[in-house]
Design a protein around this motif. Sequence first.
Motif, PDB file in Angstrom:
ATOM      1  N   ALA A  84      38.326  43.362  60.237  1.00 54.06           N
ATOM      2  CA  ALA A  84      36.944  43.228  60.718  1.00 54.06           C
ATOM      3  C   ALA A  84      36.656  41.799  61.194  1.00 54.06           C
ATOM      4  CB  ALA A  84      35.968  43.619  59.608  1.00 54.06           C
ATOM      5  N   GLY A  85      37.639  40.896  61.026  1.00 59.62           N
ATOM      6  CA  GLY A  85      37.472  39.511  61.496  1.00 59.62           C
ATOM      7  C   GLY A  85      36.510  38.687  60.648  1.00 59.62           C
ATOM      8  N   VAL A  86      36.374  39.056  59.372  1.00 59.46           N
ATOM      9  CA  VAL A  86      35.415  38.307  58.524  1.00 59.46           C
ATOM     10  C   VAL A  86      36.090  37.688  57.291  1.00 59.46           C
ATOM     11  CG1 VAL A  86      33.373  39.643  59.242  1.00 59.46           C
ATOM     12  CG2 VAL A  86      34.724  40.420  57.269  1.00 59.46           C
ATOM     13  N   ASP A  87      37.438  37.603  57.316  1.00 59.56           N
ATOM     14  CA  ASP A  87      38.119  37.133  56.101  1.00 59.56           C
ATOM     15  C   ASP A  87      37.873  35.650  55.832  1.00 59.56           C
ATOM     16  OD1 ASP A  87      39.745  37.205  58.520  1.00 59.56           O
ATOM     17  OD2 ASP A  87      41.269  36.190  57.319  1.00 59.56           O
ATOM     18  N   ASP A  88      37.258  34.935  56.776  1.00 57.64           N
ATOM     19  CA  ASP A  88      36.869  33.546  56.491  1.00 57.64           C
ATOM     20  C   ASP A  88      35.527  33.486  55.758  1.00 57.64           C
ATOM     21  OD1 ASP A  88      35.540  34.557  58.720  1.00 57.64           O
ATOM     22  OD2 ASP A  88      35.290  32.585  59.644  1.00 57.64           O
ATOM     23  N   LYS A  89      34.839  34.621  55.688  1.00 58.24           N
ATOM     24  CA  LYS A  89      33.491  34.628  55.081  1.00 58.24           C
ATOM     25  C   LYS A  89      33.355  35.583  53.911  1.00 58.24           C
ATOM     26  CE  LYS A  89      30.312  33.597  58.822  1.00 58.24           C
ATOM     27  NZ  LYS A  89      30.537  34.435  59.988  1.00 58.24           N
ATOM     28  N   VAL A  90      34.346  36.485  53.755  1.00 64.82           N
ATOM     29  CA  VAL A  90      34.240  37.492  52.697  1.00 64.82           C
ATOM     30  C   VAL A  90      35.449  37.371  51.778  1.00 64.82           C
ATOM     31  CG1 VAL A  90      33.985  39.947  52.172  1.00 64.82           C
ATOM     32  CG2 VAL A  90      33.039  39.044  54.301  1.00 64.82           C
ATOM     33  N   PHE A  91      35.199  37.152  50.508  1.00 61.25           N
ATOM     34  CA  PHE A  91      36.268  36.900  49.548  1.00 61.25           C
ATOM     35  C   PHE A  91      36.380  38.055  48.556  1.00 61.25           C
ATOM     36  CE2 PHE A  91      34.488  32.849  50.987  1.00 61.25           C
ATOM     37  CZ  PHE A  91      35.598  32.366  51.659  1.00 61.25           C
ATOM     38  N   PRO A  92      37.510  38.772  48.582  1.00 60.12           N
ATOM     39  CA  PRO A  92      37.666  39.933  47.699  1.00 60.12           C
ATOM     40  C   PRO A  92      38.084  39.529  46.288  1.00 60.12           C
ATOM     41  CG  PRO A  92      39.570  39.723  49.157  1.00 60.12           C
ATOM     42  CD  PRO A  92      38.672  38.568  49.466  1.00 60.12           C
ATOM     43  N   LEU A  93      37.436  40.118  45.290  1.00 58.18           N
ATOM     44  CA  LEU A  93      37.787  39.841  43.896  1.00 58.18           C
ATOM     45  C   LEU A  93      37.740  41.123  43.086  1.00 58.18           C
ATOM     46  CD1 LEU A  93      35.688  37.080  44.539  1.00 58.18           C
ATOM     47  CD2 LEU A  93      36.878  36.570  42.425  1.00 58.18           C
ATOM     48  N   LYS A  94      38.559  41.147  42.030  1.00 56.21           N
ATOM     49  CA  LYS A  94      38.474  42.251  41.079  1.00 56.21           C
ATOM     50  C   LYS A  94      37.949  41.703  39.762  1.00 56.21           C
ATOM     51  CE  LYS A  94      41.114  45.776  38.749  1.00 56.21           C
ATOM     52  NZ  LYS A  94      42.095  46.819  38.999  1.00 56.21           N
ATOM     53  N   ALA A  95      36.799  42.193  39.331  1.00 58.64           N
ATOM     54  CA  ALA A  95      36.266  41.764  38.032  1.00 58.64           C
ATOM     55  C   ALA A  95      35.324  42.823  37.497  1.00 58.64           C
ATOM     56  CB  ALA A  95      35.538  40.429  38.155  1.00 58.64           C
ATOM     57  N   GLU A  96      35.403  43.041  36.187  1.00 57.34           N
ATOM     58  CA  GLU A  96      34.513  44.001  35.540  1.00 57.34           C
ATOM     59  C   GLU A  96      33.144  43.345  35.359  1.00 57.34           C
ATOM     60  OE1 GLU A  96      32.473  46.664  33.196  1.00 57.34           O
ATOM     61  OE2 GLU A  96      32.910  44.689  32.351  1.00 57.34           O
ATOM     62  N   ALA A  97      32.123  44.148  35.446  1.00 60.99           N
ATOM     63  CA  ALA A  97      30.745  43.632  35.476  1.00 60.99           C
ATOM     64  C   ALA A  97      30.374  42.787  34.259  1.00 60.99           C
ATOM     65  CB  ALA A  97      29.772  44.806  35.604  1.00 60.99           C
ATOM     66  N   HIS A  98      31.054  43.005  33.123  1.00 65.06           N
ATOM     67  CA  HIS A  98      30.736  42.234  31.918  1.00 65.06           C
ATOM     68  C   HIS A  98      31.659  41.029  31.736  1.00 65.06           C
ATOM     69  CE1 HIS A  98      28.952  46.179  31.273  1.00 65.06           C
ATOM     70  NE2 HIS A  98      28.039  45.549  30.569  1.00 65.06           N
ATOM     71  N   GLY A  99      32.558  40.843  32.689  1.00 63.49           N
ATOM     72  CA  GLY A  99      33.488  39.712  32.575  1.00 63.49           C
ATOM     73  C   GLY A  99      33.602  39.012  33.911  1.00 63.49           C
ATOM     74  N   LEU A 100      32.476  38.675  34.489  1.00 63.53           N
ATOM     75  CA  LEU A 100      32.487  38.078  35.829  1.00 63.53           C
ATOM     76  C   LEU A 100      32.881  36.604  35.758  1.00 63.53           C
ATOM     77  CD1 LEU A 100      29.212  39.718  37.227  1.00 63.53           C
ATOM     78  CD2 LEU A 100      31.579  40.413  37.669  1.00 63.53           C
ATOM     79  N   PRO A 101      33.648  36.142  36.757  1.00 65.11           N
ATOM     80  CA  PRO A 101      34.178  34.768  36.702  1.00 65.11           C
ATOM     81  C   PRO A 101      33.288  33.709  37.339  1.00 65.11           C
ATOM     82  CG  PRO A 101      35.150  35.956  38.540  1.00 65.11           C
ATOM     83  CD  PRO A 101      34.184  36.910  37.900  1.00 65.11           C
ATOM     84  N   TYR A 102      32.029  34.038  37.679  1.00 69.87           N
ATOM     85  CA  TYR A 102      31.216  33.118  38.485  1.00 69.87           C
ATOM     86  C   TYR A 102      30.392  32.153  37.643  1.00 69.87           C
ATOM     87  CZ  TYR A 102      32.421  36.982  41.503  1.00 69.87           C
ATOM     88  OH  TYR A 102      33.128  37.967  42.151  1.00 69.87           O
ATOM     89  N   ALA A 103      30.157  30.965  38.207  1.00 71.81           N
ATOM     90  CA  ALA A 103      29.283  29.979  37.556  1.00 71.81           C
ATOM     91  C   ALA A 103      27.838  30.471  37.582  1.00 71.81           C
ATOM     92  CB  ALA A 103      29.389  28.653  38.304  1.00 71.81           C
ATOM     93  N   GLU A 104      27.089  30.110  36.556  1.00 71.20           N
ATOM     94  CA  GLU A 104      25.658  30.465  36.534  1.00 71.20           C
ATOM     95  C   GLU A 104      24.944  29.784  37.694  1.00 71.20           C
ATOM     96  OE1 GLU A 104      23.682  29.857  32.801  1.00 71.20           O
ATOM     97  OE2 GLU A 104      25.186  31.020  31.698  1.00 71.20           O
ATOM     98  N   GLY A 105      24.062  30.508  38.328  1.00 68.71           N
ATOM     99  CA  GLY A 105      23.247  29.937  39.409  1.00 68.71           C
ATOM    100  C   GLY A 105      24.012  29.688  40.697  1.00 68.71           C
ATOM    101  N   PHE A 106      25.199  30.279  40.827  1.00 71.19           N
ATOM    102  CA  PHE A 106      26.056  30.032  42.001  1.00 71.19           C
ATOM    103  C   PHE A 106      25.521  30.714  43.263  1.00 71.19           C
ATOM    104  CE2 PHE A 106      29.911  31.267  44.498  1.00 71.19           C
ATOM    105  CZ  PHE A 106      30.341  29.996  44.822  1.00 71.19           C
ATOM    106  N   PHE A 107      24.944  31.909  43.093  1.00 71.37           N
ATOM    107  CA  PHE A 107      24.598  32.727  44.276  1.00 71.37           C
ATOM    108  C   PHE A 107      23.152  32.552  44.710  1.00 71.37           C
ATOM    109  CE2 PHE A 107      28.189  35.010  42.356  1.00 71.37           C
ATOM    110  CZ  PHE A 107      29.018  35.090  43.463  1.00 71.37           C
ATOM    111  N   ASP A 108      22.954  32.716  46.024  1.00 72.56           N
ATOM    112  CA  ASP A 108      21.594  32.792  46.577  1.00 72.56           C
ATOM    113  C   ASP A 108      21.047  34.210  46.427  1.00 72.56           C
ATOM    114  OD1 ASP A 108      21.292  30.097  47.956  1.00 72.56           O
ATOM    115  OD2 ASP A 108      23.215  30.796  48.739  1.00 72.56           O
ATOM    116  N   ALA A 109      21.954  35.171  46.359  1.00 70.49           N
ATOM    117  CA  ALA A 109      21.522  36.567  46.225  1.00 70.49           C
ATOM    118  C   ALA A 109      22.643  37.392  45.617  1.00 70.49           C
ATOM    119  CB  ALA A 109      21.144  37.142  47.595  1.00 70.49           C
ATOM    120  N   ALA A 110      22.261  38.434  44.887  1.00 73.74           N
ATOM    121  CA  ALA A 110      23.239  39.391  44.345  1.00 73.74           C
ATOM    122  C   ALA A 110      22.742  40.791  44.663  1.00 73.74           C
ATOM    123  CB  ALA A 110      23.388  39.213  42.837  1.00 73.74           C
ATOM    124  N   ILE A 111      23.618  41.588  45.267  1.00 71.33           N
ATOM    125  CA  ILE A 111      23.217  42.960  45.600  1.00 71.33           C
ATOM    126  C   ILE A 111      24.234  43.943  45.003  1.00 71.33           C
ATOM    127  CG2 ILE A 111      22.116  42.197  47.757  1.00 71.33           C
ATOM    128  CD1 ILE A 111      24.909  44.284  48.499  1.00 71.33           C
TER     129      ILE A 111
END
Length: 245
Positions: A84-111
Amino acid sequence: MNTYPKTEKYESKWIEENWMGPNPLQLLEELCNNMNLSPGMKVLDMGCGKGLTSIFLAKEFDVTVFANDLWIDPTENLERFKEAGVDDKVFPLKAEAHGLPYAEGFFDAAIAIDSYQYYGADEIYFPVTFSKLVKQGGQFGIVCPGLMQEFKKGYPETHESFWYEDMFSFHSADWWKNLWEKTELVDITSCYNIPDAKKIWYSWAHWARENLGYLKDEVGFDDIEFLDADTEDQITLLAMTAVKK
Ligand SMILES: C[S@@+](CC[C@H](N)C(=O)[O-])C[C@H]1O[C@@H](n2cnc3c(N)ncnc32)[C@H](O)[C@@H]1O
């Protein structure tokens, strides 16, 4: 029927090759009508499945997307993002919802499209986990299958023989609104039953009967039978958005 002009730009064949439920692009476009996404924002796409919604977010809003899923292999999703030509903007990850690897407050939005009901329908998931992912003033948006009202047994009488374990997380818009609102962590900006939800769901159901016949053997019924049984119009798809205080 609501129109979804952004979704119409995408080939039906491509959507059908990758959808895992009612047209996720239509559901996302509906949701985004109640959100303010702008270029450069970092967006978490929780339960992105095969990444259709992640691609849509990158293309339509020029945001950076963390495409998080459990069942679908991220390497497979990376191939789709490259195509789709978006691999510079979309990063695929595998993580279970209760064990997410993200820093607190990292995102502008979560959907989360057709996904949050699998892990987020308890009292603590939002305050303990989901709310923390987004910065102050950041946005949340979910679309879930649900009910027009709450029922004592958890389901409408018409669906006595259909209700299996997973479906006890189907709730009404008011129920979802209260689940988040009572935490006092967010202001709810919209919460409603999507117009023509069942038409959107039926389109998927017809395709699934033709293409995923095995699902009926596994579950005992298919989505067409499930929707046809809804003679009292109690089954819906609902959308909710919120902003973090
Ligand atoms: C019905 S699919 C919807 C996928 C995609 N959003 C779409 O609409 O095509 C639900 C998705 O939720 C994800 N999911 C379910 N439980 C999850 C969990 N505990 N943690 C992370 N993702 C989960 C699955 O991996 C699955 O891809």
